[in-house]
Design a protein around this motif. Structure first.
Motif, short mmCIF file in Angstrom:
data_model
loop_
_atom_site.label_atom_id
_atom_site.label_comp_id
_atom_site.label_asym_id
_atom_site.label_seq_id
_atom_site.Cartn_x
_atom_site.Cartn_y
_atom_site.Cartn_z
N GLU A 158 0.85 -1.18 0.00
CA GLU A 158 0.00 0.00 0.00
C GLU A 158 0.89 1.24 0.00
N ALA A 159 0.71 2.08 -0.98
CA ALA A 159 1.59 3.23 -1.15
C ALA A 159 1.60 4.13 0.08
N GLU A 160 0.44 4.32 0.69
CA GLU A 160 0.38 5.21 1.85
C GLU A 160 1.16 4.65 3.03
N ALA A 161 0.93 3.38 3.35
CA ALA A 161 1.66 2.76 4.46
C ALA A 161 3.16 2.68 4.16
N LEU A 162 3.49 2.41 2.92
CA LEU A 162 4.90 2.36 2.52
C LEU A 162 5.55 3.72 2.71
N GLY A 165 6.24 4.46 6.44
CA GLY A 165 7.41 3.74 6.94
C GLY A 165 8.71 4.33 6.45
N LEU A 166 8.78 4.69 5.17
CA LEU A 166 10.00 5.28 4.62
C LEU A 166 10.27 6.66 5.22
N ALA A 167 9.20 7.41 5.50
CA ALA A 167 9.38 8.72 6.13
C ALA A 167 9.93 8.56 7.54
N TRP A 168 9.48 7.55 8.26
CA TRP A 168 10.01 7.31 9.61
C TRP A 168 11.48 6.93 9.56
N LEU A 169 11.86 6.13 8.59
CA LEU A 169 13.25 5.70 8.48
C LEU A 169 14.19 6.86 8.18
N LEU A 195 10.52 -2.40 4.48
CA LEU A 195 9.35 -1.99 3.70
C LEU A 195 8.03 -2.37 4.36
N ARG A 196 8.08 -3.20 5.37
CA ARG A 196 6.85 -3.65 6.02
C ARG A 196 6.94 -3.37 7.52
N SER A 197 6.31 -2.32 7.96
CA SER A 197 6.28 -1.91 9.37
C SER A 197 7.68 -1.80 9.97
N LEU A 224 24.14 0.59 10.51
CA LEU A 224 24.83 1.16 9.36
C LEU A 224 25.93 0.22 8.86
N ARG A 225 26.52 -0.54 9.76
CA ARG A 225 27.52 -1.53 9.36
C ARG A 225 26.87 -2.72 8.67
N ASP A 226 25.72 -3.14 9.18
CA ASP A 226 25.02 -4.29 8.61
C ASP A 226 23.52 -4.06 8.74
N PRO A 227 22.86 -3.56 7.70
CA PRO A 227 21.44 -3.23 7.80
C PRO A 227 20.54 -4.41 8.14
N ARG A 228 21.03 -5.61 8.03
CA ARG A 228 20.20 -6.78 8.31
C ARG A 228 19.84 -6.92 9.78
N VAL A 229 20.44 -6.12 10.65
CA VAL A 229 20.11 -6.25 12.07
C VAL A 229 18.65 -5.91 12.33
N LEU A 230 17.99 -5.18 11.44
CA LEU A 230 16.58 -4.88 11.64
C LEU A 230 15.72 -6.13 11.51
N GLU A 231 16.28 -7.19 10.95
CA GLU A 231 15.57 -8.47 10.87
C GLU A 231 15.68 -9.27 12.17
N LEU A 232 16.60 -8.88 13.04
CA LEU A 232 16.86 -9.65 14.26
C LEU A 232 15.93 -9.17 15.37
#
Length: 285
Positions: A158-162, A165-169, A195-197, A224-232
């Protein structure tokens, strides 16, 4: 006939002994290891024109899926993140064609295009790059890899929800405050998480992180060193719950280069050395 069979067996045994001796000799040679695999140059018994490597080659032809097939080494995330020319890496034309066809058949082509435009603007990337990343983040790449099964339902962004989320980031008042290039690299590394919450993922990741990374500033530096930490977003606390893909414990060896959450202590007392935290800590403990 029995005598001939016995002679053949003896010859084979002698050939095997000679081959093993040659393997041992090659293994003890530093030069053999420094140039080619040692078995590649080992003479195969009396057949001077054949080597052990030649004899083994027919057993493994490097076909994908075989045990001997060598997959290309995975690039480190730091190197991949620094090459921020695309949101999702190389544009996957086959994936995009399949997604566009399916989305159009569902009557959602306009909604999909709107979401693509939102992501492309936020990351300063091309529409194709943004579209590839959306396909990966919302399950379309998995759908295609599974040969488009009817029971598997990828989601439509959904463009609005997307956009929220991007604005918060990227918000200067937010805890991450990512630039366009940093966001591009982050989305390339973990499209689903960003991209999802992303705010919910951030809260869960921060709450479950090791104590050394639980402060927003330390967490951002690690991200910033490893963006994948947001998955943890999970910590098994040493008792595996089959959630390894999103668990901090198996990832910290990769994140810290071999130590579990290194933190620097008083240089006067430790000569500038590093130590690992003795405990992780949890909220409320």
């Amino acid at each position: 006939a029995a005598a001939a069979a016995a002679a053949a067996a003896a010859a084979a045994a002698a050939d095997g002994v000679a081959m093993l001796a040659a393997v041992a000799a090659a293994a003890s040679s530093a030069a053999a290891f420094s140039t080619t695999p040692f078995f590649a140059a080992v003479p195969l018994g009396p057949h001077a024109d054949r080597t052990l490597g030649d004899a083994l080659a027919p057993l493994c032809r490097g076909r994908p899926g075989s045990r001997c097939h060598r997959r290309p080494a995975r690039r480190g995330l730091t190197q991949a993140a620094s090459t921020a020319s695309a949101v999702g890496g190389a544009v996957d034309k086959a994936l995009l064609d399949a997604v566009r066809e399916k989305v159009a058949s569902m009557g959602n082509g306009a909604a999909w295009s709107e979401a693509v435009a939102v992501l492309a603007a936020a990351t300063q990337s091309t529409p194709e790059e943004a579209e590839t990343c959306l396909a990966k983040g919302f399950g379309w790449s998995m759908w295609l890899a599974m040969n488009r099964p009817g029971y598997f339902k990828p989601e439509l962004p959904e463009a609005e929800a997307l956009g929220v989320g991007l604005a918060w980031l990227t918000s200067p008042q937010g805890p991450l405050c990512l630039s366009a290039s940093e966001l591009r690299a982050a989305v390339a590394a973990a499209p689903k998480a960003y991209l999802r919450s992303p705010h919910a993922s951030y809260e869960d990741a921060l709450a479950s992180a090791p104590e050394a990374y639980r402060e927003p500033e330390a967490f951002r530096a690690l991200l910033l060193r490893d963006p994948r930490v947001l998955e943890l977003t999970y910590d098994c606390e040493g008792s595996c719950a089959a959630q390894c893909a999103r668990c901090w414990r198996p990832s910290l060896m990769r994140l810290t280069g071999g130590a579990l959450g290194e933190v620097k202590v008083d240089s006067a007392a430790t000569d500038g050395r590093f130590r690992a935290p003795t405990q992780w800590g949890r909220p409320g403990r």
